[in-house]
Enzyme design. Structure first.
Site, mmCIF file in Angstrom:
data_model
loop_
_atom_site.group_PDB
_atom_site.id
_atom_site.type_symbol
_atom_site.label_atom_id
_atom_site.label_comp_id
_atom_site.label_asym_id
_atom_site.label_seq_id
_atom_site.Cartn_x
_atom_site.Cartn_y
_atom_site.Cartn_z
ATOM 1 N N GLY A 45 0.843 -1.187 0.000
ATOM 2 C CA GLY A 45 0.000 0.000 0.000
ATOM 3 C C GLY A 45 0.879 1.238 0.000
ATOM 4 N N GLN A 50 2.850 9.967 1.534
ATOM 5 C CA GLN A 50 4.154 9.286 1.581
ATOM 6 C C GLN A 50 5.062 9.641 0.413
ATOM 7 O OE1 GLN A 50 2.328 5.203 2.337
ATOM 8 N NE2 GLN A 50 4.215 5.104 3.520
ATOM 9 N N CYS A 105 5.782 -0.031 7.640
ATOM 10 C CA CYS A 105 5.418 1.128 6.827
ATOM 11 C C CYS A 105 6.631 1.553 6.009
ATOM 12 C CB CYS A 105 4.975 2.264 7.750
ATOM 13 S SG CYS A 105 4.481 3.752 6.865
ATOM 14 N N LEU A 106 6.433 1.838 4.724
ATOM 15 C CA LEU A 106 7.555 2.228 3.862
ATOM 16 C C LEU A 106 8.202 3.532 4.336
ATOM 17 C CD1 LEU A 106 6.125 1.334 0.325
ATOM 18 C CD2 LEU A 106 7.685 -0.007 1.749
ATOM 19 N N HIS A 147 -4.569 0.948 7.355
ATOM 20 C CA HIS A 147 -3.228 1.538 7.509
ATOM 21 C C HIS A 147 -3.050 2.719 6.548
ATOM 22 C CE1 HIS A 147 1.286 1.190 8.116
ATOM 23 N NE2 HIS A 147 1.205 1.943 7.031
ATOM 24 N N GLU A 148 -3.444 2.523 5.281
ATOM 25 C CA GLU A 148 -3.286 3.593 4.287
ATOM 26 C C GLU A 148 -4.235 4.751 4.574
ATOM 27 O OE1 GLU A 148 -0.711 3.507 2.532
ATOM 28 O OE2 GLU A 148 -0.342 1.427 3.083
ATOM 29 N N HIS A 151 -2.906 7.157 6.907
ATOM 30 C CA HIS A 151 -1.949 8.105 6.311
ATOM 31 C C HIS A 151 -2.644 9.379 5.818
ATOM 32 C CE1 HIS A 151 1.971 6.263 6.404
ATOM 33 N NE2 HIS A 151 1.530 5.129 5.883
HETATM 34 ZN ZN LIG Z 1 2.449 3.305 6.016
#
Ligand SMILES: [Zn+2]
Length: 196
Positions: A45, A50, A105-106, A147-148, A151
């Protein structure tokens, strides 16, 4: 084009993102670039904040989870090729008894922690063609979407940890925000000057 992923500590990750309109510039190109960026980093995701854009858009592709042999055949089938773009999304319902899953998380490389969330969600959103949808998801698909979705609300999974866990990872988060970490995908750290 692979875009740099914004690291923990950048204020853009803390903004409540705003809706976009159909005439958002080069939307198709942005979607393509975000998918490319996500795949390059082996993510499932990626949300617009991000990559530095405080707009309500995120994308999901849960295909890598479909290989998990601990899951039932039915779950594997649901996860495979679940690839979607969510624009101006709103989670209208979260239900069921919360369960724990180990999230990463990236934007927060090398930090993984158990996070508790409700298993079933209802979400209203527009797809990449601005067609409206209302859908209900559960299991890992719901998990990735939650999760996304966080963000675009300016929330990170580390916010949801106990104060004890937060204390334990504090130093690692500080290092990430200073760029003191090795990552094998392109990132942008708050300490770096923005290249224009
Ligand atoms: Zn994340």
């Amino acid at each position: 084009m692979i875009l740099p992923i914004v690291a923990y500590g950048d204020p853009v990750l803390r903004k409540k993102a705003t809706d976009i309109t159909k005439d958002y510039p080069k939307l198709n190109e942005l979607v393509d670039n975000m998918f490319e960026t996500m795949y390059n980093a082996y993510g499932v995701g990626l949300a617009a904040p991000q990559i530095g854009l405080p707009v309500r858009m995120f994308l999901v592709d849960t295909t890598p989870f479909a290989e998990d042999e601990d899951l039932s055949k039915e779950e594997q089938v649901a996860l495979k090729d679940f690839k979607k773009v969510f624009i101006n999304a709103k989670i209208t319902k979260e239900e069921g008894e919360a369960w724990v899953f180990n999230e990463g998380c990236l934007s927060i490389p090398d930090v993984r922690e158990d996070v508790s969330r409700k298993p079933k969600i209802t979400i209203e959103y527009l797809d990449e063609n601005f067609k409206p949808h209302t859908e209900t998801y559960d299991g890992l698909i719901a998990r990735v979407i939650q999760h996304e979705y966080d963000h675009i609300e300016g929330v990170l999974f580390t916010d949801k940890l106990s104060s004890f866990k937060k204390r334990i990872i504090k130093g690692r988060l500080a290092n990430i925000s200073k760029g003191k970490i090795r990552v094998d995908y392109r990132m942008r750290f708050p300490s770096e000057k923005k290249k224009r």
